[in-house]
Design an enzyme around this catalytic site. Structure first.
Site, PDB file in Angstrom:
ATOM      1  N   LEU A 199       0.854  -1.099   0.104  1.00 22.84           N
ATOM      2  CA  LEU A 199      -0.281  -0.284  -0.270  1.00 22.84           C
ATOM      3  C   LEU A 199       0.873   1.075   0.084  1.00 22.84           C
ATOM      4  O   LEU A 199       1.623   1.282   0.816  1.00 22.84           O
ATOM      5  CB  LEU A 199      -0.563  -0.086   0.922  1.00 22.84           C
ATOM      6  CG  LEU A 199      -1.751  -1.142   1.473  1.00 22.84           C
ATOM      7  CD1 LEU A 199      -3.115  -0.508   2.734  1.00 22.84           C
ATOM      8  CD2 LEU A 199      -3.153  -0.801  -0.076  1.00 22.84           C
ATOM      9  N   HIS A 200       0.506   2.584  -0.920  1.00 25.94           N
ATOM     10  CA  HIS A 200       1.248   3.073  -0.820  1.00 25.94           C
ATOM     11  C   HIS A 200       0.625   4.190  -1.716  1.00 25.94           C
ATOM     12  O   HIS A 200       1.411   5.886  -1.608  1.00 25.94           O
ATOM     13  CB  HIS A 200       2.609   3.415  -1.489  1.00 25.94           C
ATOM     14  CG  HIS A 200       2.356   2.828  -3.531  1.00 25.94           C
ATOM     15  ND1 HIS A 200       2.135   2.161  -4.124  1.00 25.94           N
ATOM     16  CD2 HIS A 200       2.344   3.564  -3.908  1.00 25.94           C
ATOM     17  CE1 HIS A 200       1.609   2.262  -5.266  1.00 25.94           C
ATOM     18  NE2 HIS A 200       1.602   3.681  -5.679  1.00 25.94           N
ATOM     19  N   ARG A 201      -0.856   4.431  -2.461  1.00 29.23           N
ATOM     20  CA  ARG A 201      -1.061   5.195  -2.610  1.00 29.23           C
ATOM     21  C   ARG A 201      -1.953   6.426  -1.415  1.00 29.23           C
ATOM     22  O   ARG A 201      -2.570   6.022  -0.555  1.00 29.23           O
ATOM     23  CB  ARG A 201      -2.471   4.825  -3.592  1.00 29.23           C
ATOM     24  CG  ARG A 201      -2.659   4.391  -4.335  1.00 29.23           C
ATOM     25  CD  ARG A 201      -1.773   4.558  -5.738  1.00 29.23           C
ATOM     26  NE  ARG A 201      -1.684   3.744  -6.773  1.00 29.23           N
ATOM     27  CZ  ARG A 201      -1.093   4.404  -8.625  1.00 29.23           C
ATOM     28  NH1 ARG A 201      -0.895   5.531  -7.954  1.00 29.23           N
ATOM     29  NH2 ARG A 201      -0.803   2.982  -8.747  1.00 29.23           N
TER      30      ARG A 201
ATOM     31  N   ARG B 128       6.739   5.567   1.603  1.00 25.99           N
ATOM     32  CA  ARG B 128       5.553   6.444   2.020  1.00 25.99           C
ATOM     33  C   ARG B 128       4.197   5.210   2.437  1.00 25.99           C
ATOM     34  O   ARG B 128       4.116   4.774   2.174  1.00 25.99           O
ATOM     35  CB  ARG B 128       4.695   7.057  -0.250  1.00 25.99           C
ATOM     36  CG  ARG B 128       3.418   7.552   0.325  1.00 25.99           C
ATOM     37  CD  ARG B 128       2.539   7.786  -1.336  1.00 25.99           C
ATOM     38  NE  ARG B 128       1.749   8.995  -0.753  1.00 25.99           N
ATOM     39  CZ  ARG B 128       2.429  10.122  -1.222  1.00 25.99           C
ATOM     40  NH1 ARG B 128       3.397  10.885  -1.775  1.00 25.99           N
ATOM     41  NH2 ARG B 128       1.122  11.117  -1.129  1.00 25.99           N
TER      42      ARG B 128
ATOM     43  N   ASP C  46      -2.424  -1.823  -4.041  1.00 30.23           N
ATOM     44  CA  ASP C  46      -3.161  -0.552  -4.523  1.00 30.23           C
ATOM     45  C   ASP C  46      -2.176  -0.628  -5.641  1.00 30.23           C
ATOM     46  O   ASP C  46      -2.121   0.840  -6.035  1.00 30.23           O
ATOM     47  CB  ASP C  46      -3.737   0.447  -3.276  1.00 30.23           C
ATOM     48  CG  ASP C  46      -1.975   1.302  -3.106  1.00 30.23           C
ATOM     49  OD1 ASP C  46      -1.277   0.364  -3.093  1.00 30.23           O
ATOM     50  OD2 ASP C  46      -2.602   2.106  -1.846  1.00 30.23           O
TER      51      ASP C  46
END
Length: 362
Positions: free
Chosen positions: A204-206, A239, A279
């Site tokens: 996950l990074h969005r 992130r 994501d």
């Protein structure tokens, strides 16, 4: 071969897409320059990929690093303009939809240098995504647009892009995957991180999942509940790392937090996974070819071919656990074949078009 080609890369997905294009152009004797912006500056997210993918060491590493969307893009513009003036390429090749992609395309266009966009025409139709803004703008600036799937060609046509500039070439990310497929060792990757035989992988990074504390908390709750059904290996992207930790993900039973992994080790984990929760656009594509069920924590995807192929499903946080249980019961099933032209030959196709273009404009 006349006409210097300058490639701009900045993140893991860029490296994976660029490798087959750089290799195909190298085989035909092109003068090439590789500029790494440093948008991914962690060793495990960056230089290890050059070694593993056979990319030459960057001719320049700008070391721009992180920052807000505006600050990072501005820093990239200034640094890339200086580099382009010094290198004087005949053509700039950009990849994907990250801030490095937009900054390179804009800096080149302002200097009158033609741009080629690899992975053109993808659309999520969600303008809240920074990547959607980037890809739309780059496609308007590009002289050559390389599409990975038929629907991308259709999007560009509807936006008024000259069809003579658009080339359906397949997916260079899949070139890289197929080239290294025999090196993806699920058993070794599983043993290295003390994972059970049946496990899942999470990335996950969005911004929609990690920038807002409430969204990060919702993601952490959903993953914590999911880990009650399947142990989850979670390589933490720089992130979102702190946001997910603060949301309590590190304390959940069944959650295995990992540092960022190199390409081969990460793909080994993905290849052996019972399911992947992500994501990431690229991971949606990689799981499609590997036949690994993918649950994408987003409401839209710019890669709908992964959904129609049958390996990927879009889910909200509250839908994750029911969807995961269906996967663990044997759904969804992969389609019989990969998407059109995802055959490991996109790099040579792109190189052929670039060579012909350079010869015409010599």
């Amino acid at each position: 071969m006349n006409g210097r080609v300058l490639h701009v890369v900045g993140t893991r997905p860029n490296f994976v897409k660029a490798a087959p294009v750089v290799a195909a152009l190298r085989a035909t004797g092109h003068d090439q320059v590789l500029v790494h912006t440093g948008q991914h500056y962690d060793e495990r997210m960056s230089h290890i990929f050059f070694r593993e993918l056979g990319l030459p060491a960057p001719d320049t590493d700008l070391g721009v690093g992180s920052g807000s969307q505006a600050r990072q893009t501005a820093d990239l513009l200034v640094a890339l303009e200086t580099e382009l003036l010094a290198r004087a390429p005949a053509l700039v090749v950009v990849y994907g939809d990250v801030n490095s992609t937009l900054a390179a395309a804009l800096a080149a266009a302002k200097l009158g240098i033609p741009v080629a966009h690899v992975e053109a025409g993808l659309r999520s139709f969600d303008m809240a995504m920074p990547e959607e803004v980037n890809r739309r703008l780059v496609d308007q600036l590009a002289e050559l647009l390389f599409a990975t799937s038929p629907e991308a060609v259709g999007h560009l046509a509807r936006e008024g892009v000259d069809p003579g500039r658009v080339h359906l070439v397949g997916n260079p990310m899949i070139d890289t995957l197929l080239t290294h497929l025999d090196h993806f060792d699920p058993a070794a990757a599983r043993a290295a991180h003390a994972l059970p035989e049946r496990y899942g992988v999470v990335t996950l990074h969005r911004p929609a999942n990690v920038d807002d504390p409430e969204a990060a908390a919702a993601a952490a709750r959903a993953l914590t509940e999911a880990a009650g059904h399947l142990d989850l290996a979670v390589p933490l992207h720089p992130r979102g790392r702190e946001a997910l930790r603060k949301a309590g993900l590190a304390d959940a039973p069944g959650i295995h937090l990992l540092e960022p992994l190199g390409y081969v080790e990460f793909m080994g984990l993905v290849r052996g996974a019972a399911a992947v929760i992500t994501d990431s656009g690229g991971v949606q594509e990689e799981t499609t070819v590997l036949g690994v069920p993918c649950l994408t924590l987003r409401t839209t995807t710019e890669r709908p071919v992964t959904v129609t192929h049958g390996t990927n499903r879009l889910v909200r946080h509250g839908e994750l656990v029911p969807a995961l249980r269906k996967v663990l019961d044997g759904q969804p099933a992969a389609g019989p074949e990969g998407p059109p032209l995802w055959d490991g030959k996109a790099g040579p196709r792109i190189a052929r078009v670039l060579t012909e273009w350079l010869e015409r404009h010599d």
